[in-house]
Design a protein around this motif. Structure first.
Motif, PDB file in Angstrom:
ATOM      1  N   LEU A  84      -8.703  34.593  17.311  1.00 42.08           N
ATOM      2  CA  LEU A  84      -8.769  33.653  16.200  1.00 42.08           C
ATOM      3  C   LEU A  84      -8.140  34.237  14.904  1.00 42.08           C
ATOM      4  CD1 LEU A  84      -8.792  30.660  14.746  1.00 42.08           C
ATOM      5  CD2 LEU A  84     -11.113  31.152  14.378  1.00 42.08           C
ATOM      6  N   MET A 129      -9.496  28.538  17.375  1.00 51.35           N
ATOM      7  CA  MET A 129     -10.738  28.028  17.141  1.00 51.35           C
ATOM      8  C   MET A 129     -11.744  27.480  18.268  1.00 51.35           C
ATOM      9  SD  MET A 129      -9.693  25.780  13.629  1.00 51.35           S
ATOM     10  CE  MET A 129     -11.284  25.242  13.276  1.00 51.35           C
ATOM     11  N   LEU A 173     -15.217  29.412  20.041  1.00 49.03           N
ATOM     12  CA  LEU A 173     -16.470  28.509  20.353  1.00 49.03           C
ATOM     13  C   LEU A 173     -16.676  28.636  21.799  1.00 49.03           C
ATOM     14  CD1 LEU A 173     -15.486  25.172  18.089  1.00 49.03           C
ATOM     15  CD2 LEU A 173     -17.657  26.766  17.797  1.00 49.03           C
ATOM     16  N   ILE A 209     -15.072  29.403  11.625  1.00 45.30           N
ATOM     17  CA  ILE A 209     -14.627  28.063  11.978  1.00 45.30           C
ATOM     18  C   ILE A 209     -14.873  27.246  10.543  1.00 45.30           C
ATOM     19  CG2 ILE A 209     -15.248  26.283  13.669  1.00 45.30           C
ATOM     20  CD1 ILE A 209     -13.745  28.453  14.888  1.00 45.30           C
TER      21      ILE A 209
END
Length: 419
Positions: free
Chosen positions: A343, A372, A376, A34
């Motif tokens: 991702l 992303m 998370l 990230i």
């Protein structure tokens, strides 16, 4: 010609990313990738305009992509993924592929089936490399839940690469299947060679050159990677397939010929990959990220939450339906969240789609942005579900089949974070 300042900025961003990840980990475990993408955005043309890609950087970025997929192939342990769980994993992914192709084509916005394949394949992927460290830290990697997640995640990494090789070659399906079969036969021959007992001198050379300038094992790994990439290219297949197969073959070679040295060799290859090539690929991805289109509103911005939900629908729903029956409701829900985390392959697939002119940069940005967010949000939510399930389960409750899971959690597995 590349501006030398751009390369310095990219390497500086790659160095800064782990510092930021380490600093914020006390409050929130944010995956390193990230920060690599975000820093690429911050130095890219849509913000200050400091960094621009060029020919040399593009070549290094392609090498980073190949190394990323190579390490993903090395990471998968097919000897631990078998039987009914493997059949269910393949079935869940095939259902996801059908859903992804249909929805991807509907969202293609005039791009046709080819764009639908890029979008659909991205929606069926699983970020196994981002999930494994989370499962390790939770002590779940060797539990029943961990073994199911390993199976689902392995197919979620391997499947999209096969789908792209079959559906995006531009050839007739029968010819594509024949070339893929030829690649499979040649890969099987490489696997057969890898599994054969090696003469004593082979492992001796690996051991004696392990800490010298010769580095025979590392050079052999690079040869296997380049060879499989070349084979895929000669057959007109995607480089992702060659890189992935190289990772599988390399694991068999090292563990069969020099098991006592395989860990050290892998650490050296990871140092080359995760220390330089892979972060360069992700930083360049950030530089090429179409932030202006994403923040400009309209269809592109709307696609971001849509793609995030589609990860759960396309990838997660089939996993819920075909998960082994001994997993309770909470574990199934956690499986959906972990399995829908995507991702690295999303970045790889959209990068290829943009380069082929099939995916618009704004759409790629929406897909990567959704990936992303999935990294998370989904693993943290999955951990909470698992924790809640363990706290609420009695001996005969919903998690009654989790005795082995508790035993697995007692054995903490130490490992370095990948991807």
């Amino acid at each position: 010609m590349d501006h030398p300042g751009t390369f310095v900025l990219i390497v500086a961003a790659a160095v800064l990313a782990p510092l930021l990840a380490y600093g914020i980990s006390r409050w929130l475990p944010v995956p390193l990738v990230i920060f690599e993408i975000l820093l690429g955005i911050l130095i890219g043309p849509d913000v200050p305009g400091w960094a621009h890609t060029g020919q040399v950087i593009d070549v290094l970025s392609e090498l980073g992509l190949a190394m990323l997929i190579f390490l993903a192939g090395y990471e998968i342990q097919f000897d631990q993924v078998r039987g009914d769980t493997l059949k269910r994993s393949v079935g869940a992914w095939l259902i996801a592929l059908v859903l992804g192709l249909v929805i991807g084509t509907l969202l293609a916005h005039g791009g046709g089936f080819d764009k639908g394949v890029y979008v659909g394949a991205a929606l069926t992927s699983t970020a196994l490399g981002a999930i494994l460290p989370v499962l390790r830290d939770a002590g779940d990697l060797r539990s029943r839940f961990g073994s199911v997640m390993m199976a689902m995640g392995s197919v979620g990494e391997f499947g999209p690469i096969i789908a792209m090789a079959l559906l995006l070659s531009g050839r007739a399906p029968a010819r594509s299947a024949a070339l893929l079969a030829a690649f499979a036969v040649l890969t099987a021959a490489a696997v057969f060679w890898a599994l054969r007992p090696k003469p004593p001198w082979f492992s001796n050379v690996i051991a004696k050159t392990l800490h010298s300038s010769a580095q025979f094992a590392v050079r052999l790994v690079v040869l296997l990677l380049v060879g499989m990439l070349g084979l895929a290219q000669v057959l007109g297949l995607d480089i992702l397939l060659g890189a992935f197969a190289a990772g599988l073959v390399t694991r068999l070679v090292l563990q069969g010929a020099a098991p006592e040295s395989s860990g050290t060799v892998l650490s050296k290859v990871e140092a080359m990959g995760f220390g330089f090539l892979v972060p360069l690929f992700f930083v360049v991805t950030g530089i090429e990220f179409d932030l202006e289109a994403l923040l400009g509103g309209g269809r592109v911005l709307l696609l971001l939450p849509v793609f995030l939900l589609l990860f759960l629908l396309v990838r997660g729903l089939p996993m819920w339906l075909l998960a082994p029956r001994d997993l309770g409701r909470r574990d199934r829900s956690a499986l959906v969240l972990f399995g829908s985390t995507a991702l690295p392959l999303v970045v790889a697939i959209t990068t290829l789609g943009v380069e082929a002119g099939r995916v618009e940069p704004g759409e790629a940005a929406a897909l990567v942005g959704a990936g992303m967010l999935s990294v998370l949000l989904f693993p943290l939510a999955g951990l909470r579900l698992r924790a809640g399930g363990r706290a609420g389960d009695g001996p005969g409750g919903e998690g009654g089949a989790r005795g082995p899971a508790r035993a697995g959690r007692a054995e903490r597995v130490r490992g370095s974070e990948s991807w």
